[in-house]
Design a protein around this motif. Sequence first.
Motif, PDB file in Angstrom:
ATOM      1  N   GLY A   1      82.608  23.109  16.113  1.00  0.00           N
ATOM      2  CA  GLY A   1      83.261  24.238  16.765  1.00  0.00           C
ATOM      3  C   GLY A   1      83.665  23.996  18.206  1.00  0.00           C
ATOM      4  N   ASP A   2      83.170  22.932  18.798  1.00  0.00           N
ATOM      5  CA  ASP A   2      83.511  22.647  20.195  1.00  0.00           C
ATOM      6  C   ASP A   2      84.941  22.097  20.275  1.00  0.00           C
ATOM      7  OD1 ASP A   2      82.208  22.167  23.058  1.00  0.00           O
ATOM      8  OD2 ASP A   2      83.520  20.474  22.619  1.00  0.00           O
ATOM      9  N   THR A   3      85.720  22.611  21.206  1.00  0.00           N
ATOM     10  CA  THR A   3      87.142  22.276  21.260  1.00  0.00           C
ATOM     11  C   THR A   3      87.530  21.261  22.337  1.00  0.00           C
ATOM     12  OG1 THR A   3      87.630  24.105  22.784  1.00  0.00           O
ATOM     13  CG2 THR A   3      87.718  24.582  20.417  1.00  0.00           C
ATOM     14  N   ALA A   4      86.583  20.808  23.142  1.00  0.00           N
ATOM     15  CA  ALA A   4      86.924  19.966  24.297  1.00  0.00           C
ATOM     16  C   ALA A   4      87.710  18.716  23.898  1.00  0.00           C
ATOM     17  CB  ALA A   4      85.664  19.585  25.055  1.00  0.00           C
ATOM     18  N   HIS A   5      87.212  17.974  22.919  1.00  0.00           N
ATOM     19  CA  HIS A   5      87.899  16.745  22.507  1.00  0.00           C
ATOM     20  C   HIS A   5      89.233  17.052  21.834  1.00  0.00           C
ATOM     21  CE1 HIS A   5      83.908  14.240  22.373  1.00  0.00           C
ATOM     22  NE2 HIS A   5      84.270  14.600  23.595  1.00  0.00           N
ATOM     23  N   TYR A   6      89.264  18.135  21.089  1.00  0.00           N
ATOM     24  CA  TYR A   6      90.502  18.540  20.414  1.00  0.00           C
ATOM     25  C   TYR A   6      91.600  18.818  21.436  1.00  0.00           C
ATOM     26  CZ  TYR A   6      93.470  21.420  17.301  1.00  0.00           C
ATOM     27  OH  TYR A   6      94.507  21.951  16.576  1.00  0.00           O
ATOM     28  N   LEU A   7      91.296  19.561  22.454  1.00  0.00           N
ATOM     29  CA  LEU A   7      92.279  19.859  23.493  1.00  0.00           C
ATOM     30  C   LEU A   7      92.766  18.581  24.166  1.00  0.00           C
ATOM     31  CD1 LEU A   7      90.568  22.969  25.146  1.00  0.00           C
ATOM     32  CD2 LEU A   7      92.538  22.970  23.616  1.00  0.00           C
ATOM     33  N   ARG A   8      91.831  17.685  24.464  1.00  0.00           N
ATOM     34  CA  ARG A   8      92.191  16.415  25.106  1.00  0.00           C
ATOM     35  C   ARG A   8      93.105  15.580  24.226  1.00  0.00           C
ATOM     36  NH1 ARG A   8      87.540  12.261  24.783  1.00  0.00           N
ATOM     37  NH2 ARG A   8      88.408  12.275  22.662  1.00  0.00           N
ATOM     38  N   ASP A   9      92.765  15.483  22.948  1.00  0.00           N
ATOM     39  CA  ASP A   9      93.508  14.581  22.063  1.00  0.00           C
ATOM     40  C   ASP A   9      94.871  15.133  21.660  1.00  0.00           C
ATOM     41  OD1 ASP A   9      91.431  12.767  22.236  1.00  0.00           O
ATOM     42  OD2 ASP A   9      90.370  13.653  20.522  1.00  0.00           O
ATOM     43  N   VAL A  10      94.982  16.441  21.512  1.00  0.00           N
ATOM     44  CA  VAL A  10      96.298  17.035  21.277  1.00  0.00           C
ATOM     45  C   VAL A  10      97.206  16.741  22.464  1.00  0.00           C
ATOM     46  CG1 VAL A  10      97.566  19.217  21.118  1.00  0.00           C
ATOM     47  CG2 VAL A  10      95.557  18.824  19.673  1.00  0.00           C
ATOM     48  N   ALA A  11      96.663  16.856  23.666  1.00  0.00           N
ATOM     49  CA  ALA A  11      97.452  16.587  24.873  1.00  0.00           C
ATOM     50  C   ALA A  11      97.878  15.122  24.939  1.00  0.00           C
ATOM     51  CB  ALA A  11      96.656  16.961  26.112  1.00  0.00           C
ATOM     52  N   ARG A  12      96.969  14.216  24.602  1.00  0.00           N
ATOM     53  CA  ARG A  12      97.305  12.785  24.660  1.00  0.00           C
ATOM     54  C   ARG A  12      98.378  12.417  23.639  1.00  0.00           C
ATOM     55  NH1 ARG A  12      92.346   8.798  24.494  1.00  0.00           N
ATOM     56  NH2 ARG A  12      91.589  10.118  22.769  1.00  0.00           N
ATOM     57  N   LEU A  13      98.233  12.920  22.425  1.00  0.00           N
ATOM     58  CA  LEU A  13      99.211  12.604  21.390  1.00  0.00           C
ATOM     59  C   LEU A  13     100.568  13.250  21.690  1.00  0.00           C
ATOM     60  CD1 LEU A  13      96.844  12.907  18.334  1.00  0.00           C
ATOM     61  CD2 LEU A  13      98.176  10.873  18.913  1.00  0.00           C
ATOM     62  N   THR A  14     100.532  14.462  22.181  1.00  0.00           N
ATOM     63  CA  THR A  14     101.792  15.134  22.522  1.00  0.00           C
ATOM     64  C   THR A  14     102.543  14.374  23.602  1.00  0.00           C
ATOM     65  OG1 THR A  14     100.907  17.301  21.904  1.00  0.00           O
ATOM     66  CG2 THR A  14     102.795  17.278  23.407  1.00  0.00           C
ATOM     67  N   SER A  15     101.817  13.908  24.595  1.00  0.00           N
ATOM     68  CA  SER A  15     102.438  13.130  25.663  1.00  0.00           C
ATOM     69  C   SER A  15     103.077  11.857  25.117  1.00  0.00           C
ATOM     70  CB  SER A  15     101.397  12.790  26.730  1.00  0.00           C
ATOM     71  OG  SER A  15     101.961  11.999  27.751  1.00  0.00           O
ATOM     72  N   LEU A  16     102.377  11.188  24.206  1.00  0.00           N
ATOM     73  CA  LEU A  16     102.891   9.954  23.609  1.00  0.00           C
ATOM     74  C   LEU A  16     104.189  10.223  22.842  1.00  0.00           C
ATOM     75  CD1 LEU A  16     100.872   7.247  21.746  1.00  0.00           C
ATOM     76  CD2 LEU A  16     102.766   8.345  20.572  1.00  0.00           C
ATOM     77  N   PHE A  17     104.194  11.243  22.007  1.00  0.00           N
ATOM     78  CA  PHE A  17     105.368  11.513  21.178  1.00  0.00           C
ATOM     79  C   PHE A  17     106.540  12.036  22.000  1.00  0.00           C
ATOM     80  CE2 PHE A  17     102.059  11.848  17.769  1.00  0.00           C
ATOM     81  CZ  PHE A  17     102.472  10.726  17.074  1.00  0.00           C
TER      82      PHE A  17
END
Length: 309
Positions: A135-151
């Motif tokens: 349920g913790d979202t910290a890594h999810y928020l980080r990784d969505v941001a990293r992938l979005t930046s890449l694409f």
Amino acid sequence: MTYRRDIGLLIVSVMLAMTPVARAQQATPAPVTQKAVAPRTILFIGNSFTQGAHSAARNWRAGTVTDLNGAGYGGVPALFKLFCDQMGLDYAVSLETQGGKTLGFHYDKRRALFDRSWDVVVLQELSVLNRDKPGDTAHYLRDVARLTSLFRARNPAVDIRLVAAWTRADQIYRPQGHWYGRPVAAMANDLRAAADGARAATRGVRGVLPVGQAWNRAMAQGVADPNPYDGIAYDQLDLWAYDHYHASVAGYYLSALVTFGAVTGIDPTTLGAKEKAADELGLSEAQAAALQRVARDTLAAEGARLTEE
């Protein structure tokens, strides 16, 4: 004068000898060749929920999509592809998946496989978001941001969608589950809130795919049974696989319908009760039609929700 008269007669005789077709061919300019339009590209990144694990959908029609890992999965991407084909939409569908892994794994270990320009990208996170802290979202928020930046670096206009997955029955009905004892819709609603948070925090994420909300609706409307541990009610679908964790064919079918409708803007019921994937995977016409209606109504509710916001 005689020379000029002979030349003139020669020209006239040649023109008279030409057939009407030949004269028309000379008079008509050559057609302009139209440049072929490349198919729209879509990439699915995820884990077993994208692969169609523990169901007949996993390797079904794998040859119609490109598995960047060469593992031979079809799953939700192959369902999406066939839906598009039936509607006359030209999509080149690819997937990069690994069972049991987070989006962070794909960014850290696999990004060389997909670091290129895409028209659409669908991101599906681990079902509990964080294995050590469900349920913790910290890594999810980080990784969505990293992938979005890449694409977005490859294509600033890329259409990025986040999958809000379904409730796992084992997490609700088993004592070891993080959501144990809560209503069956609770886990899906929490995953949706996490996806909404990631979208709000990340510029460039276009939308959330409300897969879990479609599952909730199917159960609320009696299309699907809400508790596989006490048996499946007559004439209702079991959206879960035998492990009460992954999806059944019906569950993946509903997931793909929501994805198709959201990405293309086409009403899923347009596919019709005789839709090919449902038939090939063993769903009846009535079941296919019911799931298509659930997907349509879920997406309609999403549209109304966004309008209110």
